[in-house]
Design a protein around this motif. Structure first.
Motif, PDB file in Angstrom:
ATOM      1  N   HIS A 162      17.996  18.769  10.296  1.00  0.00           N
ATOM      2  CA  HIS A 162      17.324  17.615  10.889  1.00  0.00           C
ATOM      3  C   HIS A 162      17.534  16.430   9.953  1.00  0.00           C
ATOM      4  O   HIS A 162      16.869  16.304   8.927  1.00  0.00           O
ATOM      5  N   VAL A 163      18.466  15.576  10.289  1.00  0.00           N
ATOM      6  CA  VAL A 163      18.861  14.473   9.416  1.00  0.00           C
ATOM      7  C   VAL A 163      17.716  13.471   9.274  1.00  0.00           C
ATOM      8  O   VAL A 163      17.144  13.017  10.260  1.00  0.00           O
ATOM      9  N   ASP A 164      17.392  13.120   8.020  1.00  0.00           N
ATOM     10  CA  ASP A 164      16.314  12.167   7.749  1.00  0.00           C
ATOM     11  C   ASP A 164      16.793  10.725   7.790  1.00  0.00           C
ATOM     12  O   ASP A 164      16.016   9.823   8.072  1.00  0.00           O
ATOM     13  N   GLY A 165      18.044  10.518   7.476  1.00  0.00           N
ATOM     14  CA  GLY A 165      18.569   9.159   7.441  1.00  0.00           C
ATOM     15  C   GLY A 165      20.026   9.156   7.064  1.00  0.00           C
ATOM     16  O   GLY A 165      20.621  10.202   6.779  1.00  0.00           O
ATOM     17  N   VAL A 166      20.606   7.976   7.057  1.00  0.00           N
ATOM     18  CA  VAL A 166      22.028   7.812   6.736  1.00  0.00           C
ATOM     19  C   VAL A 166      22.158   6.992   5.462  1.00  0.00           C
ATOM     20  O   VAL A 166      21.516   5.945   5.315  1.00  0.00           O
ATOM     21  N   GLY A 167      22.963   7.476   4.540  1.00  0.00           N
ATOM     22  CA  GLY A 167      23.278   6.737   3.326  1.00  0.00           C
ATOM     23  C   GLY A 167      24.722   6.274   3.367  1.00  0.00           C
ATOM     24  O   GLY A 167      25.480   6.624   4.278  1.00  0.00           O
ATOM     25  N   VAL A 168      25.107   5.511   2.368  1.00  0.00           N
ATOM     26  CA  VAL A 168      26.473   5.001   2.269  1.00  0.00           C
ATOM     27  C   VAL A 168      27.006   5.326   0.876  1.00  0.00           C
ATOM     28  O   VAL A 168      26.289   5.152  -0.123  1.00  0.00           O
ATOM     29  N   VAL A 169      28.228   5.819   0.810  1.00  0.00           N
ATOM     30  CA  VAL A 169      28.852   6.067  -0.487  1.00  0.00           C
ATOM     31  C   VAL A 169      29.040   4.734  -1.197  1.00  0.00           C
ATOM     32  O   VAL A 169      29.712   3.831  -0.683  1.00  0.00           O
ATOM     33  N   VAL A 170      28.436   4.589  -2.372  1.00  0.00           N
ATOM     34  CA  VAL A 170      28.498   3.347  -3.139  1.00  0.00           C
ATOM     35  C   VAL A 170      29.716   3.345  -4.056  1.00  0.00           C
ATOM     36  O   VAL A 170      30.465   2.376  -4.142  1.00  0.00           O
ATOM     37  N   ARG A 171      29.911   4.445  -4.761  1.00  0.00           N
ATOM     38  CA  ARG A 171      31.051   4.552  -5.674  1.00  0.00           C
ATOM     39  C   ARG A 171      31.333   6.021  -5.946  1.00  0.00           C
ATOM     40  O   ARG A 171      30.487   6.878  -5.714  1.00  0.00           O
ATOM     41  N   ARG A 172      32.535   6.292  -6.428  1.00  0.00           N
ATOM     42  CA  ARG A 172      32.841   7.632  -6.915  1.00  0.00           C
ATOM     43  C   ARG A 172      33.687   7.509  -8.167  1.00  0.00           C
ATOM     44  O   ARG A 172      34.624   6.709  -8.231  1.00  0.00           O
TER      45      ARG A 172
END
Length: 202
Positions: free
Chosen positions: A101-111
């Motif tokens: 159950h997905v709580d939210g969406v994040g975005v890859v900032v850096r790797r």
């Protein structure tokens, strides 16, 4: 219920846009072994119900709630996706308790790649920040991971070679959206304790 241990990288075979819903068809092998209609499969951390099986593909219906709360809304044919069948009672819990159950969406900032692992920073929606702690568990695109560090609006994880090779996290780049599920135990503890905290209504 899932463990966050990805079994297979599947491929989005087709998408049928139904306006306020989508029919998602995924090509898979391992995920179809023993799978029947009505079973649950996690796709990038989102629990979906198998509505049809044909050859090496299976189809699920995504309602508006799923489209609003997950990155699957932007899926296109050819995309690779993390797949995990629902766990059975005799399985080892190799990751942690994952509901799908997905709580939210994040975005890859850096790797930051190194010789043996990558450190990846992911943005964290403000409403989820209180559930994420260093050394705690978090699910990113269906992958059970240990949190390395937590900032005011992001967190970091370290990805070992196995994770890089067997999941979509090996190719996620800055700007890519990822599904997040926080530790369900932390959310239940908060719910139970809130009435007893100072300032809570009688």
């Amino acid at each position: 219920m899932f463990t966050g241990i990805v079994e297979e990288l599947g491929t989005v075979a087709a998408i049928e846009d139904q306006g306020d819903a989508l029919r998602l068809t995924v090509r898979a092998t391992t995920a179809l072994d023993g799978t029947r209609l009505g079973d649950s499969i996690s796709v990038n951390g989102c629990c979906l119900t198998v509505a049809a099986i044909e050859g090496d593909t299976w189809t699920a219906d995504l309602m508006q709630e799923t489209l609003d709360r997950t990155s699957l809304k932007g899926a296109t044919p050819g995309d690779r996706v993390n797949l995990e069948r629902a766990m059975t009672p005799e399985q080892r819990l190799g990751g942690h308790i994952v509901q799908g159950h997905v709580d939210g969406v994040g975005v890859v900032v850096r790797r930051d790649p190194s010789e043996h692992w990558d450190v990846v920073e992911v943005s964290l929606p403000a409403e989820l920040a209180r559930y994420v702690v260093p050394k705690g568990s978090i699910t990113v695109d269906g992958v059970s991971l240990t949190v390395v560090g937590v900032g005011p609006d992001s967190f970091t994880v370290s990805l070992i070679p196995e994770t890089l090779a067997r999941t979509t996290l090996g190719t996620r780049a800055p700007g890519d959206r990822v599904n997040l599920e926080t530790d369900v135990i932390a959310r239940h503890v908060e719910k139970l304790l809130t009435p007893y905290l100072p300032g809570a209504p009688a």
